[in-house]
Design an enzyme around this catalytic site. Structure first.
Site, PDB file in Angstrom:
ATOM      1  N   ASP A  77       9.347  28.070 -32.465  1.00  0.00           N
ATOM      2  CA  ASP A  77      10.493  28.493 -33.256  1.00  0.00           C
ATOM      3  C   ASP A  77      10.204  28.162 -34.722  1.00  0.00           C
ATOM      4  O   ASP A  77       9.498  27.194 -35.014  1.00  0.00           O
ATOM      5  CB  ASP A  77      11.748  27.758 -32.786  1.00  0.00           C
ATOM      6  CG  ASP A  77      12.964  28.137 -33.592  1.00  0.00           C
ATOM      7  OD1 ASP A  77      13.254  29.332 -33.701  1.00  0.00           O
ATOM      8  OD2 ASP A  77      13.617  27.218 -34.123  1.00  0.00           O
ATOM      9  N   ASP A 106      14.030  23.354 -31.561  1.00  0.00           N
ATOM     10  CA  ASP A 106      14.848  22.180 -31.840  1.00  0.00           C
ATOM     11  C   ASP A 106      16.337  22.456 -31.861  1.00  0.00           C
ATOM     12  O   ASP A 106      17.130  21.536 -31.936  1.00  0.00           O
ATOM     13  CB  ASP A 106      14.456  21.570 -33.189  1.00  0.00           C
ATOM     14  CG  ASP A 106      15.050  22.336 -34.361  1.00  0.00           C
ATOM     15  OD1 ASP A 106      15.089  23.579 -34.297  1.00  0.00           O
ATOM     16  OD2 ASP A 106      15.484  21.678 -35.317  1.00  0.00           O
ATOM     17  N   CYS A 128       0.841  -1.198   0.000  1.00  0.00           N
ATOM     18  CA  CYS A 128       0.000   0.000   0.000  1.00  0.00           C
ATOM     19  C   CYS A 128       0.871   1.241   0.000  1.00  0.00           C
ATOM     20  O   CYS A 128       2.100   1.162   0.091  1.00  0.00           O
ATOM     21  CB  CYS A 128      -0.936   0.012   1.216  1.00  0.00           C
ATOM     22  SG  CYS A 128      -0.060   0.212   2.780  1.00  0.00           S
ATOM     23  N   CYS A 144       3.329   1.737   2.863  1.00  0.00           N
ATOM     24  CA  CYS A 144       4.610   1.037   2.734  1.00  0.00           C
ATOM     25  C   CYS A 144       5.614   1.937   2.017  1.00  0.00           C
ATOM     26  O   CYS A 144       6.760   2.089   2.453  1.00  0.00           O
ATOM     27  CB  CYS A 144       4.439  -0.263   1.948  1.00  0.00           C
ATOM     28  SG  CYS A 144       3.328  -1.468   2.691  1.00  0.00           S
ATOM     29  N   ASP A 201      17.830  27.429 -29.093  1.00  0.00           N
ATOM     30  CA  ASP A 201      16.554  27.420 -28.379  1.00  0.00           C
ATOM     31  C   ASP A 201      16.685  26.953 -26.928  1.00  0.00           C
ATOM     32  O   ASP A 201      15.743  27.086 -26.156  1.00  0.00           O
ATOM     33  CB  ASP A 201      15.553  26.497 -29.093  1.00  0.00           C
ATOM     34  CG  ASP A 201      15.289  26.935 -30.531  1.00  0.00           C
ATOM     35  OD1 ASP A 201      15.288  28.152 -30.773  1.00  0.00           O
ATOM     36  OD2 ASP A 201      15.093  26.060 -31.387  1.00  0.00           O
TER      37      ASP A 201
END
Length: 729
Positions: A420, A619, A20, A23, A623
């Site tokens: 971008d 990318d 559970c 634990c 950036d």
């Protein structure tokens, strides 16, 4: 004392034996208090502990030992972990069948009030002793470490019902048979075992994405050794090995094709169903499937460095992390079991004092047991991690890698997306479309100087210029003194003259008169082309137009983002006219043009200052600062590694369709988490008072422990099942 980041080491430990959320909370607390541990997080749903620690003050073995001392197990290998989980699953079934087979007649006798207490005792004893043993041992382990968990509640609840019933059967309290609750003890154990079985199956389905990814990794590779093809274990493949792949086989490691042609199914990475043509020079990735012809490739990334292994690591880290929304549940779960024990004791005392003397013990015991059983905190502990588990797994299947739970939560609140241009909206592979020499220079001279100056640059425009020169057979001379001004241009010395190549702004900053090219610039920018200006020894030599084609799906993907109610911006270093021409074609209303690389982060900060929740999609290396600063950084996976590292979400496919999918999935996941938490809290808020008997004075209703155990098991399974709905789209 805090530990410096560079002195930290990260460790992921599989943990078996947790039953559970309490634990997980106990293990997390114990690890966090261990000297040298900087941060510890334990995920009940994934069965894993993530630990950041100072290797000078703690070791992996010591940290595993902390968990082992708490009564849980840390498998040494993934195979051992799988073996233990299967063994525990089979054990659950054995314990359940004993409880179900023997408990059913007990339930029939108890509900029919048929008496026969001795028969009920004989049937229930094996259930209580054998089937209940896992609860008792786990509860005892928790007690030894001065904690309490779900097993404590079950042990006290079922154990109290059985012991009381056994005592009054062996030593009756009066001349008449006392009421017994053997059926409650037996059915409670059976139902909770069944709930764990269903929960285990559901959790297995929830983590199927990781198992599926691991399944893509082949076990062996066929490599050339001494001129012969030999099969070797995947772990033995080295960088530089020549690997042969036949039709229908999986590609074992990442590399570059050196011989042959084929079509490769990369859907496991990108979600794209169409095969990708591979010819010499093309990249291939581990786990993808060779569809048609045979080919050979040179291994470039092996072991943990392959794309597949990095994806598996990213998904595992995301599934083990917790979004901020989980903190409330974590805090509540940490104190919940103790609070329930206190409520149960108070319930027993109150009923013992107010109930009629002839059945005060019976009513007090029944309500005591009902409170203990109905309040098991499994649903609360599973509410967040199962949704994160399924959501991030589903995202991986769609080619979307979500770094952690915090990114998942942030994504659902985004209202503004900044895109971008180059490599994101456009292909990022520009081509020369026009050459306009000026001031007496020839077209060949213009290209010769530009290509020579740009040959050491990695910028897409630089590659376009050098490739165009090669295509025309223009020799590229050596250059010296190369210097790049990121996003603006380059300078170099070629054939004894100083060359400048770059944007109009770049040349103006170097005191070059560009006004004579004003008419040419205007014509080029109206078509969306990017003008590249060339100066030789301080004199303008001409303008080269470079065009970058828009990706096929950019317009439709942007339209879907608009339909989501998002405010869209395009950011680029291009001049205003060229930028607006591209933005108009794809349907973006807001444009930030002529933004230098260093200015992208400032542009993001400006939007944030206006109260916007900003996602940046890019990318390139340029950036990375903006990706890191934005509330949410989304990197196109075909881009630079530094951009991917700075991002919160990575799209493996190099297109924008994943942005809408990522944001939509994050919204669905967070909605599921909120639903799970609501029902988990509401279940306990409603169930505990009813189990305590607050409705009895008004309605005469008391909640049977059997009904309480069924409700508890159902609540956990319903939370996991609700999370599993995220697998569908």
């Amino acid at each position: 004392m805090s530990t410096k980041t560079e002195e930290r080491k990260h460790l992921d430990l599989p943990v078996t034996g947790m039953s559970c959320a309490s634990c997980a909370s106990t293990i997390e607390k114990q690890l966090s208090e261990t000297p040298g541990v900087v941060n510890a997080s334990v995920n009940f749903a994934t069965g894993a502990a993530a630990v950041d620690f100072d290797p000078r003050r703690a070791t992996a073995k010591e940290l595993a030992g902390v968990i082992e001392k708490l009564g849980y197990h840390v498998p040494a290998t993934a195979d051992e972990s799988e073996e233990i989980e299967q063994k525990q699953y089979r054990s659950l079934w054995r314990h359940f069948w004993v409880a179900a087979i023997l408990g059913t007649p007990v339930a029939v006798l108890g509900m029919a009030h048929a008496g026969l207490n001795w028969i009920q005792l004989l049937l229930t004893a094996p259930v209580a002793i054998y089937s209940g043993a896992p609860f008792y041992s786990a509860a005892w382990s928790a007690l030894r470490h001065r904690t309490a968990n779900m097993n404590t509640l079950v042990t006290l609840g079922a154990g109290s019902a059985f012991l009381y019933s056994a005592i009054v059967t062996i030593w009756p309290l009066g001349p008449h048979e006392s009421p017994v609750y053997f059926e409650a003890a037996a059915i409670i154990i059976a139902l909770i075992l069944l709930g764990r079985i269903l929960e285990s199956r559901a959790k297995g389905r929830a983590s199927a994405a990781i198992a599926k990814l691991i399944g893509f990794q082949p076990k062996t590779a066929r490599v050339l050794r001494d001129g012969m093809e030999v099969d070797i274990p995947i772990e033995s493949v080295a960088i530089g090995d020549i690997v042969t792949v036949r039709p229908g086989e999986k590609i074992p490691v990442d590399g570059v094709v050196v011989e042959g042609e084929s079509d490769v199914d990369e859907s496991m990475l990108t979600g794209e169903s169409l095969p990708v043509v591979k010819i010499p020079g093309a990249q291939v990735f581990s786990g993808t499937v060779n569809v048609a012809g045979a080919f050979r490739f040179e291994a470039r990334r092996v072991g943990s460095e392959t794309t597949l292994q990095q994806i598996i690591t990213l998904v595992r880290n995301a599934q083990s992390s917790r979004p901020p929304i989980a903190r409330l549940a974590d805090v509540v779960s940490g104190y919940f079991t103790i609070a329930v024990l206190a409520i149960a004791v108070v319930t027993f005392i109150v009923w013992f004092l107010v109930a009629p003397a002839e059945n005060r013990l019976t009513m007090a015991l029944v309500n005591f047991v009902s409170v203990l059983i109905i309040a098991c905190p499994c649903a609360m502990g599973l509410a967040t991690p199962t949704a994160v588990l399924v959501g991030t797994g589903r995202a991986a299947e769609l080619g979307i890698l979500i770094k952690n739970g915090e990114a998942l939560e942030t994504a659902q609140s985004i209202d503004t997306v900044v895109l971008d241009k180059t490599g994101t909206i456009t292909r990022g592979a520009p081509q020369v479309s026009r050459v306009a020499p000026l001031n007496g220079f020839s077209e060949q001279d213009l290209l010769r100087y530009a290509a020579a100056a740009e040959q050491y640059s990695e910028h897409p425009i630089a590659r376009a210029l050098t490739q165009h020169a090669r295509d025309l057979g223009i020799p590229i001379e050596d250059s010296t003194g190369f210097r790049s001004t990121a996003g603006n241009g380059v300078s170099a010395r070629v054939a004894g003259v100083d060359i400048l190549v770059g944007s109009p702004h770049f040349l103006r900053s170097r005191q070059i008169d560009v006004e004579s090219a004003a008419a040419a610039l205007e014509r080029l920018t109206e078509t969306g082309s990017t003008p590249v200006m060339v100066a030789v020894d301080g004199r303008l030599a001409g303008v080269i137009a470079v065009s970058d084609a828009i990706k096929p799906d950019s317009e439709s993907a942007i339209a879907r983002l608009r339909q989501m109610g998002l405010e869209l911006w395009m950011i680029t270093g291009d001049n205003r006219q060229a930028a607006e021409a591209i933005a108009w074609q794809v349907g973006i209303a807001h444009v930030m043009s002529e933004v230098p690389p260093a200015g992208k982060a400032s542009a993001i900060a400006d939007l944030q200052d206006r109260g916007k929740r900003v996602a940046m999609v890019g990318d390139g290396v340029n950036d990375a600062p903006a990706l890191a600063l934005a509330h949410l950084g989304i990197a196109i996976g075909s881009g630079a590694d530094v951009a991917i590292e700075a991002a919160d979400i990575t799209l493996i496919r190099g297109d924008l369709s994943g942005v809408e999918k990522a944001l939509t999935l994050s919204r669905r996941t967070m909605r599921t988490i909120r639903q799970n938490l609501f029902w988990a809290f509401a279940y306990n808020a409603l169930g505990i008072p009813i189990a305590a008997g607050v409705l009895y004075p008004l309605t005469g209703w008391l909640l049977s422990p059997v009904i309480a155990s069924a409700a508890m098991a159902l609540s956990s399974v319903s939370v996991v099942t609700n999370s599993l709905r995220l697998r569908k789209r």
